[in-house]
Enzyme design. Sequence first.
Site, mmCIF file in Angstrom:
data_model
loop_
_atom_site.group_PDB
_atom_site.id
_atom_site.type_symbol
_atom_site.label_atom_id
_atom_site.label_comp_id
_atom_site.label_asym_id
_atom_site.label_seq_id
_atom_site.Cartn_x
_atom_site.Cartn_y
_atom_site.Cartn_z
ATOM 1 N N GLN A 1 -2.734 -12.003 7.891
ATOM 2 C CA GLN A 1 -2.971 -11.716 6.472
ATOM 3 C C GLN A 1 -2.312 -12.785 5.596
ATOM 4 O O GLN A 1 -2.882 -13.206 4.584
ATOM 5 C CB GLN A 1 -2.416 -10.330 6.135
ATOM 6 C CG GLN A 1 -2.458 -9.976 4.681
ATOM 7 C CD GLN A 1 -2.148 -8.510 4.460
ATOM 8 O OE1 GLN A 1 -3.015 -7.660 4.584
ATOM 9 N NE2 GLN A 1 -0.911 -8.201 4.146
ATOM 10 N N HIS B 1 9.411 -3.455 3.250
ATOM 11 C CA HIS B 1 8.946 -3.728 1.884
ATOM 12 C C HIS B 1 10.123 -4.094 0.976
ATOM 13 O O HIS B 1 10.042 -5.010 0.162
ATOM 14 C CB HIS B 1 8.258 -2.489 1.292
ATOM 15 C CG HIS B 1 7.012 -2.049 2.007
ATOM 16 N ND1 HIS B 1 6.921 -0.858 2.685
ATOM 17 C CD2 HIS B 1 5.788 -2.631 2.125
ATOM 18 C CE1 HIS B 1 5.701 -0.722 3.176
ATOM 19 N NE2 HIS B 1 4.992 -1.781 2.866
ATOM 20 N N SER C 1 6.876 -0.117 9.757
ATOM 21 C CA SER C 1 5.493 -0.052 9.295
ATOM 22 C C SER C 1 5.255 1.320 8.688
ATOM 23 O O SER C 1 5.799 2.322 9.173
ATOM 24 C CB SER C 1 4.553 -0.249 10.490
ATOM 25 O OG SER C 1 3.236 0.142 10.144
ATOM 26 N N MET D 1 0.838 -1.201 0.000
ATOM 27 C CA MET D 1 0.000 0.000 0.000
ATOM 28 C C MET D 1 0.874 1.254 0.000
ATOM 29 O O MET D 1 0.419 2.342 0.361
ATOM 30 C CB MET D 1 -0.946 -0.014 1.198
ATOM 31 C CG MET D 1 -1.914 -1.202 1.115
ATOM 32 S SD MET D 1 -3.470 -0.936 1.930
ATOM 33 C CE MET D 1 -2.931 -0.690 3.591
ATOM 34 N N LYS E 1 5.209 -9.932 9.360
ATOM 35 C CA LYS E 1 4.659 -8.856 10.192
ATOM 36 C C LYS E 1 3.125 -8.918 10.224
ATOM 37 O O LYS E 1 2.499 -8.601 11.224
ATOM 38 C CB LYS E 1 5.150 -7.522 9.628
ATOM 39 C CG LYS E 1 4.311 -6.319 9.904
ATOM 40 C CD LYS E 1 4.871 -5.567 11.059
ATOM 41 C CE LYS E 1 4.145 -4.325 11.492
ATOM 42 N NZ LYS E 1 2.995 -3.909 10.808
ATOM 43 N N ASP E 2 2.529 -9.302 9.074
ATOM 44 C CA ASP E 2 1.069 -9.428 8.990
ATOM 45 C C ASP E 2 0.721 -10.915 8.894
ATOM 46 O O ASP E 2 0.204 -11.384 7.881
ATOM 47 C CB ASP E 2 0.560 -8.660 7.768
ATOM 48 C CG ASP E 2 0.857 -7.178 7.887
ATOM 49 O OD1 ASP E 2 0.122 -6.482 8.577
ATOM 50 O OD2 ASP E 2 1.878 -6.727 7.314
ATOM 51 N N LEU F 1 6.649 3.205 1.363
ATOM 52 C CA LEU F 1 7.569 2.065 1.452
ATOM 53 C C LEU F 1 8.700 2.318 2.452
ATOM 54 O O LEU F 1 9.141 3.447 2.653
ATOM 55 C CB LEU F 1 8.162 1.766 0.067
ATOM 56 C CG LEU F 1 7.139 1.411 -1.019
ATOM 57 C CD1 LEU F 1 7.877 1.086 -2.333
ATOM 58 C CD2 LEU F 1 6.235 0.259 -0.624
ATOM 59 N N HIS F 2 9.161 1.218 3.053
ATOM 60 C CA HIS F 2 10.276 1.249 4.004
ATOM 61 C C HIS F 2 11.122 0.003 3.752
ATOM 62 O O HIS F 2 10.806 -0.811 2.860
ATOM 63 C CB HIS F 2 9.756 1.326 5.446
ATOM 64 C CG HIS F 2 8.683 0.313 5.750
ATOM 65 N ND1 HIS F 2 8.928 -1.032 5.808
ATOM 66 C CD2 HIS F 2 7.343 0.459 5.966
ATOM 67 C CE1 HIS F 2 7.811 -1.674 6.092
ATOM 68 N NE2 HIS F 2 6.821 -0.801 6.177
#
Length: 281
Positions: free
Chosen positions: A155, A37, A187, A30, A151-152, A33-34
């Site tokens: 999901q 990602h 995040s 989404m 992390k998710d 970015l960091h």
Amino acid sequence: MLIFKKSQDISDYLNKSRAKGQSIGFVPTMGALHDGHISLINRSLSQSNLTVCSVFVNPTQFNDPKDFEKYPVTIEKDILLLERAKCDILFLPPVEEIYPKDWKSPSHFDLGELEKVLEGKYRPGHFQGVCQVVQRLLQIVNPTTIYLGQKDIQQCMVIKRLIELGKLPVKIDICPTMRDSDGLAMSSRNQRLNADERAIAPALFEALSFIKENIKSGPTNHILYDAQIMLSQKGFKVDYIAIASAKDLQLIDDWNGKDQLVALVAAFLHQVRLIDNMLLN
Ligand code: AMP
């Protein structure tokens, strides 16, 4: 890096690459970015002929409209980061390319217990929205492998189920959580923390580490209570802190000392809701 905004254009391009035998790694995001990602992009680059990143803030997965409005958007910086990482393709669709008028998504994905616990319980409808967008993105990109972040974790399990339900020919690769040096999981939402909140935020990692260091077989309520107090004392409003089976996220009240466990937390620091998790054994 090639940038596509139209679904048909990226599909046509990738169909030709696939026909030449090229493997396609896909990193849906989404944006904002960091390095978390980018770790997924790097994993894809090391395993695939072509790496596609999508940046799309999916409106259907936000149960809270204010959260959607405030979601950080930093597309110019995102493009620079992706170019620096040597990502091959960015898919940057407007909303009507993902949800055209004639597109019909199933009205309901059967996610079973997975969407009744933890994030599913506190964000009703969220995982249905995630399935909607991921199903559509998979249809457009048709990757060999989709790269997702631990992390998710919930999901990841939901997307695994979506792929099983649709019998889709795509592999899943789950990549470790990238953290700042003080333990805070990277995040996009961290950008919304002010300096004071940012200083407190690593308490999530500390609470999960506390559980990992002290977990014993038997009832889990005492250790969870202590971890919850650690967070409340720092000013968090905790949605949940829980211990669950790492296999299916069923909550564990009484641990047999053998099953693989994960501790999960979701908590607000004022307006910002953060989540994290840690495998315990
Ligand atoms: P998002 O943009 O938040 O939807 O995340 C896109 C992908 O990046 C998802 O698969 C996330 O799980 C993954 N991701 C987010 N944060 C991290 C992190 N700190 N480390 C590794 N992967 C992450």
